[in-house]
Design an enzyme around this catalytic site. Structure first.
Site, PDB file in Angstrom:
ATOM      1  N   SER A  12       3.599   0.594   2.552  1.00 34.29           N
ATOM      2  CA  SER A  12       3.927  -0.082   3.797  1.00 34.29           C
ATOM      3  C   SER A  12       5.410   0.107   4.137  1.00 34.29           C
ATOM      4  CB  SER A  12       3.533  -1.557   3.697  1.00 34.29           C
ATOM      5  OG  SER A  12       3.524  -2.173   4.960  1.00 34.29           O
ATOM      6  N   ASP A  49      -6.488  -0.887   9.558  1.00 33.89           N
ATOM      7  CA  ASP A  49      -5.062  -1.111   9.354  1.00 33.89           C
ATOM      8  C   ASP A  49      -4.346  -0.785  10.655  1.00 33.89           C
ATOM      9  OD1 ASP A  49      -2.405  -1.157   8.565  1.00 33.89           O
ATOM     10  OD2 ASP A  49      -2.615   0.327   6.984  1.00 33.89           O
ATOM     11  N   HIS A  81      -5.139  -2.901   5.348  1.00 37.71           N
ATOM     12  CA  HIS A  81      -3.775  -2.793   4.862  1.00 37.71           C
ATOM     13  C   HIS A  81      -3.566  -3.762   3.695  1.00 37.71           C
ATOM     14  CE1 HIS A  81       0.464  -1.633   5.522  1.00 37.71           C
ATOM     15  NE2 HIS A  81       0.727  -2.832   5.030  1.00 37.71           N
TER      16      HIS A  81
END
Length: 308
Positions: free
Chosen positions: A151, A245, A275
């Site tokens: 991320s 996501d 995610h």
């Protein structure tokens, strides 16, 4: 493809628990909430030691003896540049170290909004430079350094590759933030209901850029917008994305752009997951599969002949 059954059950459990959205909390409370959810360690490595990486707190994960002179993955944790720490991603670092047979250095970079951009990136560059300088003394090969993160950490790993403070042999990008303008179709399709929301991402980006040192279209922030030369000069890459996501499309676009520019790139997509799934090896079989895949790609990269 529909949401994976395990992922669907886990999201239902999260909804049942009813935890407040991160973007409804002050950053300090959001960090505390995340800290309470730190996943357990499933694959403990040989040894860990907390240390100072050129003025940046870090944790070194040592593998079992086996590789003559192991390489080192410098890892930058996720958390939207605002939350996360050495503990939140301790399980991932243990697993990558144990499964790859190589070391991992997890970097506890400064967080926004107290330390907005470019503080966190500066810390990552500092720690990465230190890692190469200290590698031989620590028992690692200074010519076999990789970077990686999930991320926001994937964003930082890509940005470090663009800055190229040292030679880097591999980049591991797990559902990376690559376009902080937040304009892709996956932001609309997955705006709500899949753990990371559009509003949470806006909250993260606003905090990260609160210092006014950059706009969302700055290529040091939106790494997808870096020029061709910076991208083409980067090391071979593994990019992992998830179907449900908001960051799906920008991760895919980044992998495609690397490949088009001649960077050896493996893009592995998990269409039925959301995610954050990579952190949940204790709950999701596909997370464990992704760990195995990432660790093998790392081991292969760190064992490859060094280009001269």
């Amino acid at each position: 493809m529909p949401l994976h059954a395990e992922a669907r059950s886990l999201l239902a459990l999260m909804e049942q628990i009813g935890a407040p959205p991160l973007d409804s909390l002050p950053p300090a409370q959001a960090r505390a909430a995340r800290r309470e959810l730190a996943p357990p360690v499933l694959d403990p490595c040989h040894e860990t030691v907390d240390l100072d990486a050129g003025g940046v707190p870090a944790r070194l994960y040592r593998p079992e003896p086996g590789v003559d002179v192991p390489g080192l993955l410098v890892w930058y944790h996720g958390g939207g540049f605002v939350i996360g720490d050495l503990e939140s991603h301790d399980n991932i670092c243990h697993t990558l170290c144990r499964r790859s047979g190589h070391g991992v250095l997890s970097v506890d970079y400064r967080l926004a909004p107290e330390h907005p951009f470019p503080a966190g990136l500066d810390d990552c560059i500092t720690a990465t430079t230190w890692a190469r300088d200290a590698a031989a003394e620590l028992g690692f090969d200074p010519d076999r350094i990789a970077v990686g993160g999930d991320s926001a950490g994937g964003n930082l790993a890509a940005a470090v590759c663009h800055a190229a403070p040292i030679p880097i042999v591999h980049q591991m990008l797990i559902y990376p933030v690559t376009d902080a303008r937040m304009g892709s179709a996956s932001y609309e399709e997955n705006a709500e209901g899949y753990f990371l929301t559009r509003s949470s991402m806006a909250w993260f980006v606003d905090h990260y850029l609160t210092g006014g040192a950059a706009e969302p279209d700055d290529p040091r922030v939106s790494v997808l917008l870096a020029d061709d030369d910076a991208l083409a000069a980067g090391p071979p890459a593994l990019v992992i994305t998830a179907g449900f996501d908001p960051l799906r499309d920008e991760g895919t676009a980044y992998a495609q752009r690397l490949a088009e520019l001649g960077v050896a790139t493996s893009h592995v997509h998990f269409p039925g997951h959301f995610h954050g799934f990579f952190s949940l090896g204790h709950m999701l079989a596909d997370a464990r599969a992704a760990h195995a895949l990432a660790a093998q790609a790392l081991a292969d990269a760190l064992a490859a002949p060094i280009a001269t």
